[in-house]
Design a protein around this motif. Sequence first.
Motif, PDB file in Angstrom:
ATOM      1  N   GLU A   1     -37.695  43.177 -56.143  1.00 17.33           N
ATOM      2  CA  GLU A   1     -37.022  43.042 -54.852  1.00 17.33           C
ATOM      3  C   GLU A   1     -37.269  44.209 -53.902  1.00 17.33           C
ATOM      4  N   GLN A   2     -37.546  45.390 -54.445  1.00 18.93           N
ATOM      5  CA  GLN A   2     -37.694  46.567 -53.587  1.00 18.93           C
ATOM      6  C   GLN A   2     -39.042  47.252 -53.751  1.00 18.93           C
TER       7      GLN A   2
ATOM      8  N   LYS B   1     -32.663  45.979 -64.876  1.00 12.85           N
ATOM      9  CA  LYS B   1     -32.431  46.657 -63.597  1.00 12.85           C
ATOM     10  C   LYS B   1     -33.738  47.183 -63.018  1.00 12.85           C
ATOM     11  N   GLN B   2     -34.572  47.783 -63.856  1.00  5.48           N
ATOM     12  CA  GLN B   2     -35.874  48.268 -63.398  1.00  5.48           C
ATOM     13  C   GLN B   2     -36.763  47.113 -62.947  1.00  5.48           C
TER      14      GLN B   2
ATOM     15  N   ALA C   1     -40.032  48.854 -56.342  1.00  4.74           N
ATOM     16  CA  ALA C   1     -39.914  50.093 -57.120  1.00  4.74           C
ATOM     17  C   ALA C   1     -41.036  50.174 -58.154  1.00  4.74           C
TER      18      ALA C   1
ATOM     19  N   LEU D   1     -35.837  44.178 -61.797  1.00  8.19           N
ATOM     20  CA  LEU D   1     -35.343  43.605 -60.548  1.00  8.19           C
ATOM     21  C   LEU D   1     -35.640  44.516 -59.360  1.00  8.19           C
ATOM     22  N   ALA D   2     -35.517  45.816 -59.556  1.00 12.41           N
ATOM     23  CA  ALA D   2     -35.841  46.761 -58.482  1.00 12.41           C
ATOM     24  C   ALA D   2     -37.321  46.661 -58.104  1.00 12.41           C
ATOM     25  N   HIS D   3     -38.158  46.424 -59.088  1.00 10.85           N
ATOM     26  CA  HIS D   3     -39.590  46.237 -58.831  1.00 10.85           C
ATOM     27  C   HIS D   3     -39.825  44.950 -58.044  1.00 10.85           C
TER      28      HIS D   3
ATOM     29  N   LYS E   1     -27.066  39.216 -61.218  1.00 14.73           N
ATOM     30  CA  LYS E   1     -28.169  39.604 -60.339  1.00 14.73           C
ATOM     31  C   LYS E   1     -29.485  38.928 -60.703  1.00 14.73           C
TER      32      LYS E   1
END
Length: 274
Positions: free
Chosen positions: A84-85, A77-78, A87, A80-82, A212
């Motif tokens: 795509e967003q 999750k971390q 993060a 993917l957030a990095h 995801k």
Amino acid sequence: MVERRKKRGLLLLGGLLLLGVLVLFGSSLIDRYSGVPVLNYHGIEDHEHNPLMLGVADFDRQMAYLAQEGYHSITPKQLLAHLEQGAELPSKPILITFDDGYRNNYDNAYPILKKYGLTATIFLVTDTVGTNDWYLNWQQVEEMRKAGFVFGSHTLNHVPLNDLSQDEIRFQLTKSKEGMQWKLDVPIDYFAYPTGAYNETVGELVREAGYKAAFTIDFGRVKVGDNPYALDRIPILKTKSPFYHFYTRLNFTTLMGKAKLAKEWVLGPSTLTL
């Protein structure tokens, strides 16, 4: 004696060539700060004549190195957030993954990871969970999940998806996901391709099934802009020099990837099934 000298000479020559490459190309081939490494393990077990079964002491030494060098384990999750967003990730992030869900992940790997303050993501072959003593059971999975470990799907029975019809692929993807969600009461968002077999169609079906991201066994680091359904990993295997194998693959991923391609061009692709 002559044969031993030849081997030493070849090792020395190989070391000098590697040193020469590093001098010529410098930090461009040192990957410590380029992309996110996703390590790919299978089993942690002594006395197994299987390249997928790394010895317990060898695994301990590798995890000790990560802790000593300041690596921080992250979740999919971390990651993917990095990707795509944008993060922010902790310094020296690393994603540790295991495929297949062997019982020794609980008996041997889990205590070592806890000792060094690390977590991992385990991709389960769901038909084996609780039905085969060589694999995890649901109580062990739940204990590890509560300790911060993440679980994803590796299909129902580890079948290469490229060999199946689209309906059969959908069945493998959805039923394994549904079964895990029913047992664990958490979303199952991540997938790893059995034997690394995938193509564009398979990746699209993984997306349609509600995952995801998906992980391959293609050698490399994960970088911004990568396809989330074809994320590279760094397979770590049992070898004659396990720490050297681990260290070079982690720190010189680009160079090792080029060397792997050159070897396959000369000798042909590996027949090892992951």
